[in-house]
Design a protein around this motif. Structure first.
Motif, mmCIF file in Angstrom:
data_model
loop_
_atom_site.group_PDB
_atom_site.id
_atom_site.type_symbol
_atom_site.label_atom_id
_atom_site.label_comp_id
_atom_site.label_asym_id
_atom_site.label_seq_id
_atom_site.Cartn_x
_atom_site.Cartn_y
_atom_site.Cartn_z
ATOM 1 N N ILE A 79 -3.304 -1.891 4.803
ATOM 2 C CA ILE A 79 -2.586 -2.244 5.916
ATOM 3 C C ILE A 79 -3.760 -3.564 6.541
ATOM 4 O O ILE A 79 -4.736 -2.480 6.870
ATOM 5 N N TYR A 80 -3.537 -4.673 6.299
ATOM 6 C CA TYR A 80 -4.716 -5.610 6.978
ATOM 7 C C TYR A 80 -4.785 -5.230 8.484
ATOM 8 O O TYR A 80 -3.800 -5.073 9.220
ATOM 9 N N ALA A 102 0.491 -6.029 4.131
ATOM 10 C CA ALA A 102 -0.329 -4.825 3.448
ATOM 11 C C ALA A 102 -0.337 -5.346 1.961
ATOM 12 O O ALA A 102 0.258 -6.114 1.234
ATOM 13 N N ALA A 156 2.500 2.845 5.758
ATOM 14 C CA ALA A 156 2.741 2.235 4.560
ATOM 15 C C ALA A 156 2.512 3.226 3.351
ATOM 16 O O ALA A 156 1.455 3.826 3.629
#
Length: 170
Positions: A79-80, A102, A156
């Motif tokens: 996940i950025y 992501a 995520a």
């Protein structure tokens, strides 16, 4: 994705075994054992070809190519970081506020998303990662004077590997 390099040095001294081409993240000891010296990443390079030379005590030598195949292992998605979403107060339920960014090279883009807090005010589409206004509490509306920012925790998951990260909504 195969690594191969032809920058070769001279043959090793008598009685030694060594890689004579730059071997990437590998080395070989005098007994012929190949070992890693760095990180292997299947998504970047799936195999390596190493050139080796073996000499005996008399100086006779032979050359061989050793192929090292890298196996794939599941890795968690990414996940950025530093994602900030901006939403106006009184935004209607179901309005897409933004897309959670992501990625996962292993999952062919199949990532499931889950919102771990703030679910009374926000929701997330599991397959797409869209952050939506409106959560489980039908009576809650976005009111800037009441709450002007939120920090949400999102998970995520892909290939049974999960990662969590905070996101900001202002």
């Amino acid at each position: 994705n195969q690594w191969q390099d032809n920058k070769c040095s001279s043959k090793p001294a008598a009685g030694f075994t060594e890689c004579v081409c730059e071997p990437g993240p590998f080395d070989i000891d005098g007994s012929g054992t190949v070992f890693t010296t760095g990180t292997l990443d299947y998504e970047r390079i799936t195999s390596y070809q190493l050139a080796a030379v073996v000499t005996d005590d008399t100086g006779l030598f032979t050359e061989a190519t050793v192929v090292v195949s890298i196996g794939d292992v599941p890795e968690p998605p990414i996940i950025y970081p530093d994602q900030v979403f901006v939403v106006d107060e009184n935004t209607p339920r179901g309005t897409i506020i933004g897309q959670i960014l992501a990625s996962d090279d292993d999952a062919n883009g199949e990532i499931e998303f889950e919102l771990l807090n703030g679910t009374d005010v926000f929701s997330v589409s599991q397959g797409e990662g869209s952050l939506l206004a409106g959560g489980t509490n039908l009576g809650v509306i976005l009111d800037f004077e009441c709450t002007n920012s939120y920090v949400l925790l999102v998970r995520a998951t892909s290939d049974n590997q999960a990662v969590e990260r905070t996101l900001s909504v202002i």
